[in-house]
Write a protein that holds these residues in place. Structure first.
Motif, mmCIF file in Angstrom:
data_model
loop_
_atom_site.group_PDB
_atom_site.id
_atom_site.type_symbol
_atom_site.label_atom_id
_atom_site.label_comp_id
_atom_site.label_asym_id
_atom_site.label_seq_id
_atom_site.Cartn_x
_atom_site.Cartn_y
_atom_site.Cartn_z
ATOM 1 N N ASP A 23 0.834 -1.194 0.000
ATOM 2 C CA ASP A 23 0.000 0.000 0.000
ATOM 3 C C ASP A 23 0.875 1.253 0.000
ATOM 4 O O ASP A 23 0.628 2.196 -0.759
ATOM 5 C CB ASP A 23 -0.938 -0.016 1.213
ATOM 6 N N ARG A 79 2.424 1.617 -3.486
ATOM 7 C CA ARG A 79 1.468 2.123 -4.476
ATOM 8 C C ARG A 79 1.294 3.637 -4.350
ATOM 9 O O ARG A 79 1.122 4.328 -5.342
ATOM 10 C CB ARG A 79 0.120 1.434 -4.315
ATOM 11 N N GLN A 80 1.338 4.132 -3.141
ATOM 12 C CA GLN A 80 1.117 5.563 -2.911
ATOM 13 C C GLN A 80 2.354 6.413 -3.178
ATOM 14 O O GLN A 80 2.235 7.575 -3.562
ATOM 15 C CB GLN A 80 0.661 5.794 -1.474
ATOM 16 N N GLN A 115 -2.880 -9.494 -6.617
ATOM 17 C CA GLN A 115 -3.144 -8.061 -6.406
ATOM 18 C C GLN A 115 -1.995 -7.220 -6.957
ATOM 19 O O GLN A 115 -2.225 -6.184 -7.582
ATOM 20 C CB GLN A 115 -3.366 -7.761 -4.917
ATOM 21 N N ARG A 163 -2.274 -6.713 -10.578
ATOM 22 C CA ARG A 163 -3.265 -5.690 -10.967
ATOM 23 C C ARG A 163 -2.709 -4.278 -10.766
ATOM 24 O O ARG A 163 -3.076 -3.361 -11.481
ATOM 25 C CB ARG A 163 -4.551 -5.862 -10.152
ATOM 26 N N ASP A 164 -1.826 -4.128 -9.786
ATOM 27 C CA ASP A 164 -1.347 -2.801 -9.397
ATOM 28 C C ASP A 164 -0.026 -2.378 -10.041
ATOM 29 O O ASP A 164 0.353 -1.211 -9.944
ATOM 30 C CB ASP A 164 -1.189 -2.734 -7.878
ATOM 31 N N PRO A 190 4.292 0.974 -11.022
ATOM 32 C CA PRO A 190 2.913 0.960 -10.519
ATOM 33 C C PRO A 190 1.926 1.503 -11.547
ATOM 34 O O PRO A 190 2.249 2.434 -12.295
ATOM 35 C CB PRO A 190 2.966 1.856 -9.279
#
Length: 168
Positions: A108, A111-112, A136, A139-140, A166
Motif C-alpha cells: 500500500d 502504491r502511494q 493483487q 493488478r497494481d 505501478p
C-alpha cells in the motif's frame, strides 16, 4: 537480485521497511551513491550506517509512517524494499496471515509513494494468501517477478516478489 534485475539506480530514493540489521540499506546506499537517499525504518535497533537515515519506530503504527513521510519531505520513491517479518510463533496459521498483513502494508505504501518507474521488492513466504497477494500486485503493477534468493535453502518457502512500474 540487484545485478540481475537492476533494482537500484544512481541518485535514487530508497525506503527500506524492516531494515535491521541493515544489509539491504548498505547495498542500496552503495548503488544510489551520495546523490541518492536511503531511509530505513525498523522497530529494532540497527547499527548506524553513514549516509542512511535510520528511524527506530514501528512502520505498522501511525508514528512510524509519519516519520518516514517526514524524512521523504515530499520526494517520490524509486524503490520500496520490505524485509518486514512478524514475530514468529511457529504456527503457520498465525504466522502466515501476519506476514501477509505486513506485505500488504508495504505494498500500500509502495502504491502511494513510488514514482511511475519505481519498483517494490518484498520478502514473502509461500503459503496461504501468497497467490492472492501476488495477483493483487499483478493488478497494481505492470510487471511482477518471483525471485528465490541463492542464499535461501531449497526447502524454504521464502521468496521475493519484485513489482515494477505501478499502475497509476
Amino acid at each position: 537480485m540487484d545485478k540481475r534485475d537492476g533494482i537500484f539506480s544512481p541518485a535514487g530514493v530508497v525506503v527500506d521497511l524492516g531494515a535491521a540489521p541493515g544489509g539491504w540499506s548498505q547495498l542500496a546506499l552503495k548503488r544510489v551513491g551520495k546523490a541518492g537517499a536511503v531511509i530505513a525504518i525498523d522497530c529494532l535497533e540497527m547499527e548506524p550506517i553513514s549516509g542512511v537515515e535510520f528511524i527506530q519506530d514501528d512502520f505498522t503504527e501511525q508514528s512510524g509512517l509519519q516519520a518516514v513521510e517526514q524524512a521523504l519531505a515530499g520526494r517520490e520513491v524509486d524503490v520500496v524494499l520490505s524485509d518486514m517479518a512478524p514475530n514468529l510463533s511457529g504456527h503457520a496459521a498465525i504466522d502466515q496471515p501476519a506476514a501477509i498483513y505486513l506485505a500488504e502494508l508495504a505494498a500500500d505504501f509502495a502504491r502511494q509513494r513510488l514514482s511511475k518507474t519505481g519498483c517494490f521488492l518484498v520478502k514473502m513466504f509461500q503459503g496461504e494468501g501468497f497467490d492472492q497477494f501476488r495477483a493483487q500486485l499483478l493488478r497494481d503493477f505492470n510487471k511482477v517477478i518471483t525471485r528465490k534468493p541463492e542464499a535461501s535453502r531449497s526447502a524454504s518457502r521464502e521468496c521475493y516478489l519484485l513489482a515494477r512500474e505501478p499502475v497509476l
